[in-house]
Each structure stands twice: as C-alpha cells, then as structure tokens.
Design an enzyme around this catalytic site. Sequence first.
Site, PDB file in Angstrom:
ATOM      1  N   SER A 232      47.573  79.656 -49.306  1.00 19.27           N
ATOM      2  CA  SER A 232      46.987  80.181 -50.533  1.00 19.27           C
ATOM      3  C   SER A 232      47.953  81.168 -51.195  1.00 19.27           C
ATOM      4  O   SER A 232      49.068  80.789 -51.533  1.00 19.27           O
ATOM      5  CB  SER A 232      45.630  80.820 -50.218  1.00 19.27           C
ATOM      6  OG  SER A 232      44.900  81.068 -51.391  1.00 19.27           O
ATOM      7  N   ASP A 329      40.793  70.528 -52.911  1.00 18.68           N
ATOM      8  CA  ASP A 329      40.951  71.985 -52.992  1.00 18.68           C
ATOM      9  C   ASP A 329      40.412  72.482 -54.326  1.00 18.68           C
ATOM     10  O   ASP A 329      40.897  72.083 -55.391  1.00 18.68           O
ATOM     11  CB  ASP A 329      42.426  72.349 -52.841  1.00 18.68           C
ATOM     12  CG  ASP A 329      42.652  73.822 -52.554  1.00 18.68           C
ATOM     13  OD1 ASP A 329      41.987  74.659 -53.208  1.00 18.68           O
ATOM     14  OD2 ASP A 329      43.488  74.137 -51.695  1.00 18.68           O
ATOM     15  N   HIS A 362      40.399  73.986 -49.431  1.00 19.90           N
ATOM     16  CA  HIS A 362      41.255  75.151 -49.264  1.00 19.90           C
ATOM     17  C   HIS A 362      40.999  75.771 -47.885  1.00 19.90           C
ATOM     18  O   HIS A 362      39.896  75.698 -47.356  1.00 19.90           O
ATOM     19  CB  HIS A 362      40.904  76.169 -50.358  1.00 19.90           C
ATOM     20  CG  HIS A 362      41.944  77.176 -50.652  1.00 19.90           C
ATOM     21  ND1 HIS A 362      43.093  76.872 -51.349  1.00 19.90           N
ATOM     22  CD2 HIS A 362      42.021  78.501 -50.368  1.00 19.90           C
ATOM     23  CE1 HIS A 362      43.824  77.967 -51.497  1.00 19.90           C
ATOM     24  NE2 HIS A 362      43.194  78.960 -50.901  1.00 19.90           N
TER      25      HIS A 362
END
Length: 431
Positions: A232, A329, A362
């Site tokens: 991330s 995601d 994610h």
Amino acid sequence: MVPWIFLVVSTLGAIFTLNAFHPVRRNRVFFLPSFFASWLTIELGWVHIVWEAVAVVIFVRLGALEEWPGWLALGVTGVNWVGLGIIVAKSRATAQLAATALAGLGEEDPAPGHHHKIRRTRNVPYRRVGGRTIKLDVFEPAAPPGPGERRPAILQIHGGAWVIGDKREQGLPLLKFLAARGWVGFNANYRLSPGATWPDHLVDLKHAVAWIREHADDYGVDPHFLAVTGGSAGGHLAAMLALTAGDPEYQEGIEDADTSIQAAVPFYGVYDFTNRNGTMPPEFVSWFLEPMVMKRFLADEPEAFAKASPLDRVHPGAPPFFIIHGDNDTLAPVEDARAFAKLLGEVSEAPTFYLELHGAQHAFDVFGSIRTRRVLRAVYRFLTVIHDRYRAGVPPARMRPAEAEVAAPGSDTAVDAVRVDEAADVERAAS
C-alpha cells in the site's frame, strides 16, 4: 422463529460473499465497510465455509427445516458455498499465476535450503530527527553466518496511507519466511502524516538504507545487495526508494551514502499522486493528499505531486521489479499498477515482472492465507534468482529476458498474471 433466523443468517453470509466479488468502490458511506468485509471474506473463505457448515448443523437440529424459510435458507447457503468455493479456488490458483508471471526468470524454483530458526530484535534506533528516535526491527537466522558468508538483506516498509501503521503489524509473514531461508529483514518505521510532510517519509527510509549498509558487518549482510518491499503506502515508498537512488533531494545529512536498491517487490502500491487517470475518487487528492500528506495543492504545484509518483520516476536504471497487485483492490486501483508495470517494462533495462492476483483485495498478505503462502514462495523465487545473478556478476540489464510471454487479453487461455517486457500489454489480464 428458528427457520426465519436461519434465513437471516444465511442471507447475511450470501451478502458477504457477493460483496467479495463486487465490493463497493465509490460510495462514501459503504466504501470502507465494504472493503473490510470483502477482505475478510476473500482471504478467510475456507473459514466462512466451516462456520456456515457448523451453523447449518445447529439450525437443522433445532428444527429449521420444519418450515419453508428453513429450506430456502438451506438453498441460499448452498449457493453461497459455491461462491466461497470459487473464492478459495482463485486463492489456490495463485501458484500457477505466479509461475506464469515469473516464467521469464528461466530457472526452476530455487531449493528451499536449510530452514533456520529465526531471531527478532525489536526497536533498534536508526535515526534521530525532530525530537524523535525512529526504530526498526530485525529478522534474521538465529545462527550466525558462516566464515566469510554475507547474507542478502531486505527492507520492509509498512503501509497505512502515510498516516498510520507500524512495523509490528505488517510484512511479518514475508520477513519470517525469508529469515528462515537465510535472509536478514529490516522492518522500519518512519515519520507519519499529518505531523510529517512529504517527502519526510521517504527521507527517513533513505536513512534506513544508509544505516543498514553502515551496520552490515553487525548483521553479516552484504552491503552491496539490498532489496525493498512494502504494501500500500509501503508499496509506494518501496517503489520511490528503488527509483530515486542517490537523489540529493532526499538525502539530507547522508549526501554521500549509497541508497541504491538491487531489487524491489511492491505489494498493492499507490503509483500516482496526481490521479491523472481518475482511478481514485476525487477525495483522495482533495480531502487526503493535499491537506494531510503533501500540504500543498495539486492545481498550484502539479510538479510536486508528479515527483512523488512512481509513474513519473521511471528510468532506464531502475532495479529489477516484481509488482504484485489484486484485481479486486478497492483502495489502490489495479489500473495504476498495470500502467506502472507497463511503463517500467518499456523503459527499464532491468527485468520487470507483474503478478495480478485474480480476486484479491488490498492487504491480502496480512493473513497467512492460502494466497499469501503461494505469493511468499513466488517472492522468494524472484529475490533468490536476482541475488544469485548479482553474486554471479550479472548486471541488471543482462538479467532481462529477451521475449515477452503474455496471455492475450480476452482469450480463453489468458491468465491473471503477466510478465512485463518490451512487447507486453498489461492493460488487462482476462478475468
């Protein structure tokens, strides 16, 4: 009431599964709840099957099938299990996707070698700045290196949208996996916004790189080989670290330090601060980046946002990259990862590999899930091959395969993992 309660429970389970396939991407109210629900459902799919099976047994014994709502609930549960089975199957398919993505490496999987007992040293200071002492944790084999042995090292960077997160929370499965196989991992904290203003985050990590090389003898690592990874915001920072080696703008106080990176593995990273393709909600820039991280306006200083974007920092001298992203995601759009991988594959003289994970959300690697274990083995393969070639004296430009092997988008044989090369097109790997 038992049949009706059974129907409510089974319907809720089905909603969770449906959300895992189609999470909310734009709605401000449901965006985050939808992410967390899909994340937990996808990576813990088999757990959902188990608890729902237990619930079915309990409801049946309580007489849920004595009325029609109970039979309807049983049918909903059966359909839901089909969906969860598909989710689990996608996770299990990660091994084949990774093998396809890394086909250009040309080597078989490296031997796992001796599995070392590992040692974790916590809270080692690496920088003092702004009245704070910034620390890192070290993961290494418990036994010291042999005479003359130099171990490969990797720096892990936690995520958290540049405002939250800690070294204690992220990257642990990978660091433990690598340390058990002879690597030394450094899991670093860094200053966070809004107290920190970009590029403070990157500057701290440059100091971490310099510190690792300065203390190479203390940990028996090779100061000339350092990989970087992160997820991330950590993926963004890992990419920026790999693409800005020696940039004096980010090396205050360590101007002469070697901050080069020899291999980069960003997970579900953010690659564009300008949102040029509109993949992020507009609020990402106006509500978050501008007031919290950058402390400036995109309209007034677009060059500052571009300089903070890996998409704008690609150059021929980039190190080997292995970019990993889920196509489901909702926090870091996969379209930006594809664009970054495509551009890097076209420009960099070193090899670029791209693994797109079908059905992954994610932060999938926070759990030691079915998918995570397979991704860890793929990362180990990539890093080991790159390190072996480095030790053999092969320059990065010669590590690059000559031909691309990419499944045609939309074809029956297409896969969700591609290796990026000069002829690669990563606009979309067929779902």
